[in-house]
Write a protein that holds these residues in place. Sequence first.
Motif, mmCIF file in Angstrom:
data_model
loop_
_atom_site.group_PDB
_atom_site.id
_atom_site.type_symbol
_atom_site.label_atom_id
_atom_site.label_comp_id
_atom_site.label_asym_id
_atom_site.label_seq_id
_atom_site.Cartn_x
_atom_site.Cartn_y
_atom_site.Cartn_z
ATOM 1 N N SER A 11 3.252 -0.375 -4.420
ATOM 2 C CA SER A 11 1.869 0.101 -4.496
ATOM 3 C C SER A 11 1.857 1.451 -5.215
ATOM 4 N N ILE A 12 0.982 1.583 -6.230
ATOM 5 C CA ILE A 12 0.973 2.758 -7.104
ATOM 6 C C ILE A 12 -0.209 3.672 -6.785
ATOM 7 N N LEU A 13 0.045 4.990 -6.722
ATOM 8 C CA LEU A 13 -1.010 5.990 -6.571
ATOM 9 C C LEU A 13 -0.943 6.967 -7.741
ATOM 10 N N PRO A 39 -0.773 -3.412 -6.217
ATOM 11 C CA PRO A 39 -1.999 -2.617 -6.046
ATOM 12 C C PRO A 39 -1.914 -1.258 -6.739
ATOM 13 N N LEU A 40 -3.087 -0.784 -7.201
ATOM 14 C CA LEU A 40 -3.189 0.500 -7.889
ATOM 15 C C LEU A 40 -4.334 1.309 -7.285
ATOM 16 N N TYR A 41 -4.062 2.567 -6.966
ATOM 17 C CA TYR A 41 -5.074 3.486 -6.439
ATOM 18 C C TYR A 41 -5.089 4.747 -7.303
ATOM 19 N N ALA A 73 -8.359 -1.512 -10.660
ATOM 20 C CA ALA A 73 -7.705 -0.730 -9.621
ATOM 21 C C ALA A 73 -8.293 -1.103 -8.262
ATOM 22 N N ASP A 74 -7.488 -1.019 -7.238
ATOM 23 C CA ASP A 74 -7.961 -1.394 -5.909
ATOM 24 C C ASP A 74 -8.957 -0.386 -5.356
ATOM 25 N N ALA A 75 -8.838 0.882 -5.771
ATOM 26 C CA ALA A 75 -9.813 1.884 -5.325
ATOM 27 C C ALA A 75 -9.675 3.157 -6.131
#
Length: 230
Positions: A11-13, A39-41, A73-75
């Motif tokens: 999961s990427i931030l 997922p990407l945030y 992006a997820d959010a």
Amino acid sequence: MKKIKERMDESILVCVYYGPNGERLIQRGCKIANMLDCPLYILTVDPKPFDELDVEKSNYITRWKQLADQHNADAFIMKDNEKRPVSKVITEVAREKGITQIILGQTAQSRWEQIAKGSIINSLLREIPFVDLHIISVSRYLKNQDGHFEKGIRAYLIKEEEHYRLIFKHTKDIKFEGIFFKECGTDFNNGIFKFMKDKETLQVQVNEDIVTDLTNVEMDTNLSSEDNYL
């Protein structure tokens, strides 16, 4: 309808701050998330309430939201009116979202601030030691489709009366440190100086070694394959 991500173990931030480098960081994060199919945030933090932000900052946030939507992006996470240290906010979001990789821009802290207060990077390494950190340097390339600028070189600005002078040797009198992009085909030092001021990346015009105005020149950075994680 959003695509269901296959790799939930990654999961990427992406952490962005105001300035030309933010969009570049998001694009890099999107590329990694697409490669890993995970997922990407996207996170930004501001000590002021959102309704007190000026037009320039609001425009950056609008653009980042657009990029988040474009890349599924997820959010997009906006932490405004935030009084805690940035590293604490990033750590909280990373734990909530199960983040495994964080992408940050080159630190905007001065060397003295890092010594006195400790860098954001060191704080994150202590708080979330099992998360991979990708630190993206300020690019040594400008978007340069017509070959207008040479490759950037290290340079400095010193104050002289009502203007700044570009030099290439580090001295005790320097006000700003950055990268100078010389225009091709000129015998003088004309071009763009790229540096950090008040935690924002700026690009200003240089004419024959002189900078008269620190107003940002809107020019996109080029995502060259030679950019590296540091």
